[in-house]
Design a protein around this motif. Structure first.
Motif, mmCIF file in Angstrom:
data_model
loop_
_atom_site.group_PDB
_atom_site.id
_atom_site.type_symbol
_atom_site.label_atom_id
_atom_site.label_comp_id
_atom_site.label_asym_id
_atom_site.label_seq_id
_atom_site.Cartn_x
_atom_site.Cartn_y
_atom_site.Cartn_z
ATOM 1 N N ILE A 27 46.490 36.095 44.990
ATOM 2 C CA ILE A 27 45.643 36.021 43.625
ATOM 3 C C ILE A 27 44.474 35.224 43.877
ATOM 4 N N HIS A 28 44.498 33.884 44.355
ATOM 5 C CA HIS A 28 43.690 33.155 44.618
ATOM 6 C C HIS A 28 42.533 33.710 45.521
ATOM 7 N N GLY A 29 42.912 34.317 46.622
ATOM 8 C CA GLY A 29 41.932 35.071 47.487
ATOM 9 C C GLY A 29 41.193 36.012 46.780
ATOM 10 N N SER A 34 36.108 37.553 44.273
ATOM 11 C CA SER A 34 35.580 38.007 43.123
ATOM 12 C C SER A 34 34.436 37.178 42.545
ATOM 13 N N LEU A 35 34.796 36.196 42.669
ATOM 14 C CA LEU A 35 33.774 34.912 41.879
ATOM 15 C C LEU A 35 32.458 34.992 42.902
ATOM 16 N N ASN A 60 31.460 46.102 38.659
ATOM 17 C CA ASN A 60 32.807 47.180 38.641
ATOM 18 C C ASN A 60 33.441 47.524 39.880
ATOM 19 N N ALA A 61 32.493 47.621 40.923
ATOM 20 C CA ALA A 61 33.204 48.344 42.127
ATOM 21 C C ALA A 61 33.850 46.904 42.800
ATOM 22 N N ALA A 62 33.471 45.854 42.714
ATOM 23 C CA ALA A 62 34.169 44.438 43.185
ATOM 24 C C ALA A 62 35.325 44.365 42.431
ATOM 25 N N THR A 63 35.354 44.655 40.969
ATOM 26 C CA THR A 63 36.521 44.519 40.225
ATOM 27 C C THR A 63 37.532 45.289 40.468
ATOM 28 N N ALA A 65 37.948 46.848 43.565
ATOM 29 C CA ALA A 65 38.280 46.406 44.899
ATOM 30 C C ALA A 65 39.451 45.401 44.759
ATOM 31 N N GLY A 66 39.175 44.508 44.010
ATOM 32 C CA GLY A 66 40.208 43.145 43.797
ATOM 33 C C GLY A 66 41.513 43.747 43.134
ATOM 34 N N ALA A 67 41.327 45.013 42.350
ATOM 35 C CA ALA A 67 42.806 45.428 41.853
ATOM 36 C C ALA A 67 43.445 46.235 42.768
ATOM 37 N N VAL A 68 42.716 47.029 43.828
ATOM 38 C CA VAL A 68 43.455 47.479 44.874
ATOM 39 C C VAL A 68 43.908 46.643 45.948
ATOM 40 N N SER A 69 43.252 45.529 45.971
ATOM 41 C CA SER A 69 43.890 44.657 47.188
ATOM 42 C C SER A 69 45.140 44.005 46.318
ATOM 43 N N GLY A 70 45.118 43.793 45.102
ATOM 44 C CA GLY A 70 46.300 43.444 44.397
ATOM 45 C C GLY A 70 47.563 44.126 44.373
ATOM 46 N N ILE A 71 47.269 45.514 44.663
ATOM 47 C CA ILE A 71 48.330 46.355 44.565
ATOM 48 C C ILE A 71 48.893 46.839 45.826
#
Length: 86
Positions: A27-29, A34-35, A60-63, A65-71
């Motif tokens: 989550i932190h990474g 994202s920031l 939106n692409a960065a968001t 990518a973060g969601a895919v990394s989270g799952i």
């Protein structure tokens, strides 16, 4: 949080702690990445390097990518089958 042990030993506590630490590190990474990227996209838009449409798309692409990394830990792992080891 409440915790329910399903076995007679407390090894489950160690596993739960490791899982929680791994999840929090992910989550932190993801937040830091994202920031960073969204700050760059904002600066690009402020200085006219990126158009608003491109900047919105990259955000939106960065968001996503973060969601895919989270799952990623929930995706099935590619384990070799017993038949292919012959």
């Amino acid at each position: 949080a409440d915790l329910l042990l399903m076995h007679d030993n407390i090894d489950g506590l160690l596993v739960a702690r490791d899982l929680a630490r791994t999840a929090l590190a992910r989550i932190h990474g993801n937040f830091r990445r994202s920031l960073f990227w969204n700050s760059l996209f904002l600066l690009g838009g402020l200085f006219g390097v990126l158009s608003p449409g491109i900047s919105a798309f990259l955000h939106n692409a960065a968001t996503a990518a973060g969601a895919v990394s989270g799952i990623r830990p929930m995706l099935p792992s590619a384990e070799p089958s017993e038949e292919s080891s012959c």
